[in-house]
Motif scaffolding. Structure first.
Motif, PDB file in Angstrom:
ATOM      1  N   ALA A  96       9.144   3.366  -0.454  1.00 18.58           N
ATOM      2  CA  ALA A  96       9.123   1.956  -0.863  1.00 18.58           C
ATOM      3  C   ALA A  96      10.214   1.666  -1.884  1.00 18.58           C
ATOM      4  CB  ALA A  96       7.755   1.588  -1.436  1.00 18.58           C
ATOM      5  N   ILE A  97      10.402   2.563  -2.857  1.00 22.00           N
ATOM      6  CA  ILE A  97      11.422   2.262  -3.876  1.00 22.00           C
ATOM      7  C   ILE A  97      12.828   2.433  -3.319  1.00 22.00           C
ATOM      8  CG2 ILE A  97       9.874   2.731  -5.805  1.00 22.00           C
ATOM      9  CD1 ILE A  97      11.494   5.301  -6.312  1.00 22.00           C
ATOM     10  N   THR A  98      13.027   3.376  -2.405  1.00 21.15           N
ATOM     11  CA  THR A  98      14.365   3.491  -1.814  1.00 21.15           C
ATOM     12  C   THR A  98      14.669   2.257  -0.957  1.00 21.15           C
ATOM     13  OG1 THR A  98      13.512   4.866  -0.008  1.00 21.15           O
ATOM     14  CG2 THR A  98      14.483   6.009  -1.887  1.00 21.15           C
ATOM     15  N   ARG A  99      13.653   1.701  -0.311  1.00 20.31           N
ATOM     16  CA  ARG A  99      13.850   0.463   0.461  1.00 20.31           C
ATOM     17  C   ARG A  99      14.217  -0.681  -0.475  1.00 20.31           C
ATOM     18  NH1 ARG A  99      10.275  -3.326   1.093  1.00 20.31           N
ATOM     19  NH2 ARG A  99       8.533  -1.935   0.715  1.00 20.31           N
ATOM     20  N   ILE A 100      13.552  -0.767  -1.636  1.00 16.04           N
ATOM     21  CA  ILE A 100      13.874  -1.808  -2.614  1.00 16.04           C
ATOM     22  C   ILE A 100      15.308  -1.640  -3.098  1.00 16.04           C
ATOM     23  CG2 ILE A 100      13.350  -2.682  -4.930  1.00 16.04           C
ATOM     24  CD1 ILE A 100      10.373  -1.933  -4.298  1.00 16.04           C
ATOM     25  N   TRP A 101      15.703  -0.403  -3.406  1.00  9.64           N
ATOM     26  CA  TRP A 101      17.072  -0.159  -3.858  1.00  9.64           C
ATOM     27  C   TRP A 101      18.081  -0.523  -2.761  1.00  9.64           C
ATOM     28  CZ3 TRP A 101      15.497   5.102  -6.346  1.00  9.64           C
ATOM     29  CH2 TRP A 101      14.974   4.865  -7.630  1.00  9.64           C
ATOM     30  N   GLN A 102      17.742  -0.252  -1.495  1.00 15.37           N
ATOM     31  CA  GLN A 102      18.644  -0.627  -0.398  1.00 15.37           C
ATOM     32  C   GLN A 102      18.764  -2.141  -0.293  1.00 15.37           C
ATOM     33  OE1 GLN A 102      16.757   1.344   2.883  1.00 15.37           O
ATOM     34  NE2 GLN A 102      17.904   3.246   2.591  1.00 15.37           N
TER      35      GLN A 102
ATOM     36  N   GLY B 169      -1.351  -3.939  -3.171  1.00 13.28           N
ATOM     37  CA  GLY B 169      -1.202  -2.620  -2.572  1.00 13.28           C
ATOM     38  C   GLY B 169       0.202  -2.278  -2.106  1.00 13.28           C
ATOM     39  N   ARG B 170       1.164  -3.143  -2.350  1.00 12.69           N
ATOM     40  CA  ARG B 170       2.546  -2.950  -1.889  1.00 12.69           C
ATOM     41  C   ARG B 170       3.472  -2.808  -3.099  1.00 12.69           C
ATOM     42  NH1 ARG B 170       5.710  -7.989   0.380  1.00 12.69           N
ATOM     43  NH2 ARG B 170       7.767  -7.094   0.577  1.00 12.69           N
ATOM     44  N   VAL B 171       4.316  -1.782  -3.100  1.00 17.15           N
ATOM     45  CA  VAL B 171       5.283  -1.593  -4.171  1.00 17.15           C
ATOM     46  C   VAL B 171       6.388  -2.625  -3.996  1.00 17.15           C
ATOM     47  CG1 VAL B 171       6.959  -0.015  -5.210  1.00 17.15           C
ATOM     48  CG2 VAL B 171       4.740   0.852  -4.455  1.00 17.15           C
ATOM     49  N   VAL B 172       6.597  -3.434  -5.053  1.00 15.73           N
ATOM     50  CA  VAL B 172       7.563  -4.539  -4.968  1.00 15.73           C
ATOM     51  C   VAL B 172       8.658  -4.463  -6.024  1.00 15.73           C
ATOM     52  CG1 VAL B 172       5.898  -6.096  -3.866  1.00 15.73           C
ATOM     53  CG2 VAL B 172       6.094  -6.052  -6.377  1.00 15.73           C
TER      54      VAL B 172
ATOM     55  N   MET C  85      -0.920  -8.355 -10.392  1.00 15.65           N
ATOM     56  CA  MET C  85       0.227  -7.463 -10.455  1.00 15.65           C
ATOM     57  C   MET C  85      -0.164  -6.243 -11.274  1.00 15.65           C
ATOM     58  SD  MET C  85       3.408  -6.916  -9.677  1.00 15.65           S
ATOM     59  CE  MET C  85       3.555  -8.507  -8.907  1.00 15.65           C
ATOM     60  N   LEU C  86       0.065  -5.093 -10.717  1.00 22.01           N
ATOM     61  CA  LEU C  86      -0.218  -3.829 -11.397  1.00 22.01           C
ATOM     62  C   LEU C  86       1.100  -3.125 -11.676  1.00 22.01           C
ATOM     63  CD1 LEU C  86      -2.178  -1.501 -12.229  1.00 22.01           C
ATOM     64  CD2 LEU C  86      -2.063  -0.733  -9.858  1.00 22.01           C
ATOM     65  N   ILE C  87       1.339  -2.775 -12.942  1.00 23.34           N
ATOM     66  CA  ILE C  87       2.487  -1.962 -13.320  1.00 23.34           C
ATOM     67  C   ILE C  87       1.925  -0.576 -13.603  1.00 23.34           C
ATOM     68  CG2 ILE C  87       4.414  -1.645 -14.907  1.00 23.34           C
ATOM     69  CD1 ILE C  87       4.598  -4.262 -13.301  1.00 23.34           C
ATOM     70  N   ARG C  88       2.443   0.416 -12.883  1.00 22.54           N
ATOM     71  CA  ARG C  88       1.875   1.761 -12.988  1.00 22.54           C
ATOM     72  C   ARG C  88       2.967   2.806 -12.848  1.00 22.54           C
ATOM     73  NH1 ARG C  88       2.270   3.939  -8.101  1.00 22.54           N
ATOM     74  NH2 ARG C  88       2.033   2.676  -6.239  1.00 22.54           N
ATOM     75  N   PRO C  89       2.645   4.064 -13.223  1.00 22.37           N
ATOM     76  CA  PRO C  89       3.615   5.150 -13.022  1.00 22.37           C
ATOM     77  C   PRO C  89       3.862   5.402 -11.535  1.00 22.37           C
ATOM     78  CG  PRO C  89       1.927   5.801 -14.599  1.00 22.37           C
ATOM     79  CD  PRO C  89       1.463   4.514 -13.964  1.00 22.37           C
ATOM     80  N   PHE C  90       5.055   5.855 -11.246  1.00 20.19           N
ATOM     81  CA  PHE C  90       5.474   6.227  -9.895  1.00 20.19           C
ATOM     82  C   PHE C  90       4.587   7.345  -9.354  1.00 20.19           C
ATOM     83  CE2 PHE C  90       7.878   9.286  -7.366  1.00 20.19           C
ATOM     84  CZ  PHE C  90       8.421   8.494  -6.372  1.00 20.19           C
ATOM     85  N   ARG C  91       4.290   7.287  -8.065  1.00 22.02           N
ATOM     86  CA  ARG C  91       3.626   8.369  -7.326  1.00 22.02           C
ATOM     87  C   ARG C  91       4.563   8.796  -6.207  1.00 22.02           C
ATOM     88  NH1 ARG C  91      -1.158   4.627  -6.063  1.00 22.02           N
ATOM     89  NH2 ARG C  91      -1.916   4.172  -8.146  1.00 22.02           N
ATOM     90  N   LEU C  92       4.495  10.045  -5.817  1.00 21.68           N
ATOM     91  CA  LEU C  92       5.398  10.561  -4.795  1.00 21.68           C
ATOM     92  C   LEU C  92       5.359   9.718  -3.525  1.00 21.68           C
ATOM     93  CD1 LEU C  92       7.499  12.691  -4.375  1.00 21.68           C
ATOM     94  CD2 LEU C  92       5.731  14.234  -3.541  1.00 21.68           C
ATOM     95  N   GLY C  93       4.205   9.194  -3.185  1.00 18.95           N
ATOM     96  CA  GLY C  93       4.080   8.352  -1.999  1.00 18.95           C
ATOM     97  C   GLY C  93       4.844   7.035  -2.094  1.00 18.95           C
ATOM     98  N   ASP C  94       5.340   6.695  -3.287  1.00 21.16           N
ATOM     99  CA  ASP C  94       6.100   5.458  -3.482  1.00 21.16           C
ATOM    100  C   ASP C  94       7.569   5.614  -3.113  1.00 21.16           C
ATOM    101  OD1 ASP C  94       3.812   4.262  -4.635  1.00 21.16           O
ATOM    102  OD2 ASP C  94       4.383   4.937  -6.646  1.00 21.16           O
ATOM    103  N   TYR C  95       8.014   6.834  -2.859  1.00 20.47           N
ATOM    104  CA  TYR C  95       9.440   7.094  -2.693  1.00 20.47           C
ATOM    105  C   TYR C  95      10.087   6.214  -1.624  1.00 20.47           C
ATOM    106  CZ  TYR C  95      13.889   9.385  -1.951  1.00 20.47           C
ATOM    107  OH  TYR C  95      15.226   9.622  -1.816  1.00 20.47           O
TER     108      TYR C  95
END
Length: 137
Positions: free
Chosen positions: A13-19, A52-55, A1-11
């Motif tokens: 993925a994170i909106t899908r998680i929030w949904q 490799g997947r934002v979770v 598990m990698l905890i890292r700062p947000f990158r624009l390409g993550d947008y």
């Protein structure tokens, strides 16, 4: 598990998680809102990446010696695996490095099932009433 700062390409993925976790309703952040937070302090928007997947994601902010975090979310199928804890602990480390001495969070009254999670992390219930007002444009 990698905890890292947000990158624009993550947008997306994170909106899908929030949904998927129900955090996309009236409080949904637009790309513009997220961009403002990133411009303010990009190191405080963190994601959890697994194979490799934002979770997971959390958004933090600092106001003097107090810090806040919100929109903590982990994909439903991975909740209860420690990802949320890792995100919060990583964010708390960043807060400490910047001289923060208190972290505040707000939990929606319609979401009491998350309270044991926060209590296990050492957060205590406070007796405040939060009022808000939406300003029209």
């Amino acid at each position: 598990m990698l905890i890292r700062p947000f990158r624009l390409g993550d947008y997306s993925a994170i909106t899908r998680i929030w949904q998927e976790t129900g955090l996309d309703g009236q409080e949904a952040e637009s790309l513009n809102d997220l961009a403002k937070q990133l411009a303010w302090d990009s190191d405080l928007v963190m994601v959890a990446e697994q194979e490799g997947r934002v979770v997971g994601v959390v958004v933090g902010t600092i106001d003097g010696t107090r810090a806040y975090f919100y929109r903590l979310a982990v994909l439903p199928e991975l909740q209860g695996t420690g990802i949320g804890r890792m995100l919060v602990e990583s964010l708390e480390k960043r807060f400490k490095q910047r001289g923060v001495n208190r972290v505040l969070i707000m939990v929606n009254q319609d979401n009491p099932e998350v309270l044991p999670f926060y209590r296990a992390l050492g957060y205590e219930m406070q007796k405040y009433v939060t009022l808000s007002k939406k300003l029209s444009s």
